[in-house]
Design a protein around this motif. Structure first.
Motif, mmCIF file in Angstrom:
data_model
loop_
_atom_site.group_PDB
_atom_site.id
_atom_site.type_symbol
_atom_site.label_atom_id
_atom_site.label_comp_id
_atom_site.label_asym_id
_atom_site.label_seq_id
_atom_site.Cartn_x
_atom_site.Cartn_y
_atom_site.Cartn_z
ATOM 1 N N UNK A 1 8.126 11.004 -3.340
ATOM 2 C CA UNK A 1 6.765 11.347 -3.776
ATOM 3 C C UNK A 1 5.851 11.567 -2.576
ATOM 4 N N UNK A 2 5.969 10.697 -1.595
ATOM 5 C CA UNK A 2 5.160 10.820 -0.380
ATOM 6 C C UNK A 2 5.463 12.131 0.340
ATOM 7 N N UNK A 3 6.739 12.454 0.472
ATOM 8 C CA UNK A 3 7.124 13.670 1.165
ATOM 9 C C UNK A 3 6.738 14.926 0.382
ATOM 10 N N UNK A 4 6.725 14.842 -0.945
ATOM 11 C CA UNK A 4 6.307 16.001 -1.747
ATOM 12 C C UNK A 4 4.827 16.286 -1.543
ATOM 13 N N UNK A 5 4.009 15.233 -1.461
ATOM 14 C CA UNK A 5 2.584 15.416 -1.159
ATOM 15 C C UNK A 5 2.403 15.983 0.250
ATOM 16 N N UNK B 1 4.422 23.151 12.374
ATOM 17 C CA UNK B 1 3.442 22.325 11.681
ATOM 18 C C UNK B 1 3.922 20.911 11.520
ATOM 19 N N UNK B 2 2.976 19.987 11.390
ATOM 20 C CA UNK B 2 3.323 18.579 11.203
ATOM 21 C C UNK B 2 2.293 17.922 10.303
ATOM 22 N N UNK B 3 2.763 17.076 9.407
ATOM 23 C CA UNK B 3 1.918 16.260 8.544
ATOM 24 C C UNK B 3 2.320 14.812 8.757
ATOM 25 N N UNK B 4 1.334 13.958 9.019
ATOM 26 C CA UNK B 4 1.607 12.534 9.228
ATOM 27 C C UNK B 4 0.824 11.724 8.194
ATOM 28 N N UNK B 5 1.397 10.597 7.806
ATOM 29 C CA UNK B 5 0.719 9.671 6.891
ATOM 30 C C UNK B 5 1.238 8.272 7.169
ATOM 31 N N UNK B 6 0.695 7.302 6.448
ATOM 32 C CA UNK B 6 1.101 5.932 6.700
ATOM 33 C C UNK B 6 2.547 5.664 6.353
ATOM 34 N N UNK B 7 3.085 6.341 5.315
ATOM 35 C CA UNK B 7 4.422 6.028 4.823
ATOM 36 C C UNK B 7 5.466 7.115 5.050
ATOM 37 N N UNK B 8 5.040 8.329 5.438
ATOM 38 C CA UNK B 8 6.013 9.390 5.652
ATOM 39 C C UNK B 8 5.432 10.473 6.548
ATOM 40 N N UNK B 9 6.295 11.344 7.049
ATOM 41 C CA UNK B 9 5.847 12.467 7.862
ATOM 42 C C UNK B 9 6.857 13.603 7.814
ATOM 43 N N UNK C 1 0.838 -1.197 0.000
ATOM 44 C CA UNK C 1 0.000 0.000 0.000
ATOM 45 C C UNK C 1 0.875 1.249 0.000
ATOM 46 N N UNK C 2 0.783 2.032 -1.074
ATOM 47 C CA UNK C 2 1.572 3.257 -1.168
ATOM 48 C C UNK C 2 0.688 4.474 -1.432
ATOM 49 N N UNK D 1 10.948 27.568 5.198
ATOM 50 C CA UNK D 1 10.434 26.248 5.589
ATOM 51 C C UNK D 1 10.545 25.274 4.408
ATOM 52 N N UNK D 2 10.123 25.719 3.234
ATOM 53 C CA UNK D 2 10.147 24.858 2.050
ATOM 54 C C UNK D 2 11.573 24.482 1.676
ATOM 55 N N UNK D 3 12.472 25.455 1.757
ATOM 56 C CA UNK D 3 13.878 25.158 1.464
ATOM 57 C C UNK D 3 14.422 24.088 2.396
ATOM 58 N N UNK D 4 14.123 24.237 3.666
ATOM 59 C CA UNK D 4 14.574 23.251 4.655
ATOM 60 C C UNK D 4 13.968 21.883 4.368
ATOM 61 N N UNK D 5 12.655 21.837 4.133
ATOM 62 C CA UNK D 5 11.969 20.570 3.936
ATOM 63 C C UNK D 5 12.361 19.888 2.626
ATOM 64 N N UNK D 6 12.603 20.668 1.587
ATOM 65 C CA UNK D 6 13.060 20.081 0.328
ATOM 66 C C UNK D 6 14.388 19.356 0.515
ATOM 67 N N UNK D 7 15.300 19.999 1.222
ATOM 68 C CA UNK D 7 16.609 19.386 1.481
ATOM 69 C C UNK D 7 16.485 18.150 2.359
ATOM 70 N N UNK D 8 15.656 18.244 3.384
ATOM 71 C CA UNK D 8 15.482 17.108 4.292
ATOM 72 C C UNK D 8 14.798 15.935 3.592
ATOM 73 N N UNK D 9 13.858 16.229 2.696
ATOM 74 C CA UNK D 9 13.158 15.173 1.967
ATOM 75 C C UNK D 9 14.125 14.386 1.093
ATOM 76 N N UNK D 10 15.011 15.099 0.410
ATOM 77 C CA UNK D 10 16.016 14.434 -0.422
ATOM 78 C C UNK D 10 16.959 13.611 0.436
#
Length: 360
Positions: A200-204, A219-227, A123-124, A150-159
């Protein structure tokens, strides 16, 4: 001693605090109390804390179709194994108490547990959630520039989280927003998905983060496969690293860009101007050399013929032949008039001239 007690109390309170979000899916219906599904469910959620605490992540399953149950546990990458186990135990008990559905997930700050009648490793589908408490946080004054950071930080962390398996698909970091404000954040994926699926999960999740919390101090976003999460205080325990990326638009990066462009432009102009001057000087030097060679040749010829030359290379006199300048010749031939033309010789046209009243 008092400091140690306070510190342990703070960590314990963070681990066993109320859940951030509980999702009891009603799409697939509820299971019956005392059914084989409930028995398999209890085996799964009670097993997960012990088998997942040492690694921070695990999958398990129990039973056969149609009563099979798959379970998954994930702890935040910076918590200790004991804190992970404590959080998962609390989460498993809470989940059994609050949800009677065949598919459910519960999220705490330090961990999450998920179960389903379906195979979770296949399940993805992204289904991000954000806790209601995020909307109650204070707003920032500079909303546009703040979210750029925030976006700059999160983009780097996602990668970093997606590509660096040595960090177990978990990354933390910070970025300086102002002289007295630093943004801290983390990104994390479950370790059963691929790198591209994690990104992909982190971009959403980042899109949802913008929708809920772009103007908030956290802020925080949680999901089944990423957060994803960010705060204006350091909420995690792992040693963080400063994201050394270009400053977002609207801040000091434009000054740096202007300086670089100016230096580059000056350098290019210096090279172009220097090359032009060099070429002109070289042309002039070559011309002077040619001119000197020409005069030298004339002088050599003049000496052998007994001819006198001016400094400019003009013929003045000869021991054998008289010389006339061009103006005298023009006057004598009436500007090379056809009436004075005698004929055509091997060296050119021959004219009759009148010199001091005498024809020649």
């Amino acid at each position: 001693m008092c400091f140690l007690i306070v510190l342990l109390s703070t960590i314990f309170a963070t681990v066993v605090a109320d859940p951030l979000y509980t999702a009891c899916s009603t799409e697939y219906g509820n299971y019956d109390l005392g059914s084989p599904f409930e028995k398999n469910l209890k085996v799964v959620v009670e097993t997960l804390p012990s088998i997942s605490s040492s690694t921070g992540f695990n999958n398990t399953a129990s039973g056969i179709f149609p009563d099979n149950v798959s379970g998954q546990a994930l702890c935040r990458g910076d918590v200790t194994s004991s804190a992970c186990q404590t959080c998962l135990r609390e989460a498993s008990q809470k989940l059994l108490k609050e949800c009677k559905s065949k598919d459910a997930t519960i999220w705490y700050e330090a961990c999450q547990i998920r179960y389903s009648f379906q195979n979770l490793t296949s399940l993805n589908v992204y289904a991000g959630k954000y806790p209601v408490l995020e909307s109650e946080k204070k707003s920032v004054s500079d909303t546009v520039h703040f979210y750029d950071y925030v976006k700059l930080l999160m983009d780097n962390l996602s990668i970093d989280a997606a590509l660096n398996h040595s960090k177990l698909m978990f990354a933390t970091g910070e970025i300086k927003f102002s002289s007295n404000e630093t943004i801290y954040g983390h990104a994390q994926c479950t370790r059963d998905i691929r790198e591209d699926e994690c990104q992909e999960c982190l971009s959403f999740a980042l899109l949802d983060l913008k929708g809920c919390c772009s103007s908030k101090q956290g802020g925080i976003i949680v999901s089944g496969s990423c957060n994803l999460r960010f705060e204006l205080y350091k909420y995690y325990n792992a040693s963080s690293h400063l994201i050394a990326s270009p400053t977002p638009k609207g801040r000091g990066n434009w000054k740096m860009v202007a300086i670089i462009v100016s230096i580059t432009t000056i350098s290019v102009l210096t090279i172009v101007i220097g090359s032009s001057i060099f070429c002109l000087r070289r042309k002039r030097r070559n011309y002077r050399d040619m001119e000197r060679n020409h005069l030298a040749l004339l002088n050599e010829l003049a000496i052998s013929r007994g001819i006198t030359l001016t400094e400019e290379g003009q013929l003045v006199s000869s021991e054998d032949l008289p010389f006339m300048d061009l103006n005298t010749i023009i006057a004598a031939t009436d500007n090379f008039a056809d009436s004075n033309k005698l004929g055509q010789g091997g060296f050119g046209t021959v004219y009759k001239v009148s010199y001091k009243g005498a024809s020649r």
